[in-house]
Design a protein around this motif. Structure first.
Motif, PDB file in Angstrom:
ATOM      1  N   GLN A  33       2.394   5.077   0.051  1.00 44.34           N
ATOM      2  CA  GLN A  33       1.842   6.239   0.688  1.00 44.34           C
ATOM      3  C   GLN A  33       2.402   7.405  -0.027  1.00 44.34           C
ATOM      4  O   GLN A  33       2.233   8.690   0.381  1.00 44.34           O
ATOM      5  CB  GLN A  33       2.763   6.146   1.943  1.00 44.34           C
ATOM      6  N   TYR A  68      -3.793  -1.144   5.825  1.00 50.80           N
ATOM      7  CA  TYR A  68      -4.526   0.124   5.546  1.00 50.80           C
ATOM      8  C   TYR A  68      -5.849   0.132   6.313  1.00 50.80           C
ATOM      9  O   TYR A  68      -6.225  -1.071   7.035  1.00 50.80           O
ATOM     10  CB  TYR A  68      -5.223   0.362   3.955  1.00 50.80           C
ATOM     11  N   TRP A 124       0.918  -1.203   0.123  1.00 48.99           N
ATOM     12  CA  TRP A 124       0.023  -0.145  -0.020  1.00 48.99           C
ATOM     13  C   TRP A 124       0.830   1.221   0.038  1.00 48.99           C
ATOM     14  O   TRP A 124       1.418   1.678   1.017  1.00 48.99           O
ATOM     15  CB  TRP A 124      -1.082  -0.016   1.108  1.00 48.99           C
TER      16      TRP A 124
END
Length: 85
Positions: free
Chosen positions: A70, A80, A68
């Motif tokens: 950023q 998340y 995930w």
């Protein structure tokens, strides 16, 4: 997909297990380059945190699966959050 209820705590907390996808695939069904994966869902207040895990080797260990993003120049996260309220 399969589901089961497990209650191993002395206080009687409820723990739901749901499994699907590649989590329990036998080694003969593995395709090179595709890791086994699962998500751990943690609920707290009005938030659900999704912790991602993967295993890339037949006899390897499960580890965080950081995918995930950023933003620029920041390491990806293995989790998340989703607000439920």
């Amino acid at each position: 997909m399969s589901s089961s209820r497990c209650d191993m705590s002395p206080g009687g907390r409820r723990l739901e297990l749901v499994s699907a996808g590649t989590f329990g695939a036998p080694a003969r069904q593995w395709v090179p380059g595709y890791p086994l994966q699962y998500n751990l869902l943690l609920f707290s207040g009005g938030t659900m945190t999704v912790e991602t895990r993967c295993r890339e080797e037949v006899n390897g260990a499960w580890r965080h699966d950081a995918r995930w993003l950023q933003g620029t120049s920041r390491d990806p996260l293995p989790r998340y959050q989703i607000r439920l309220e």
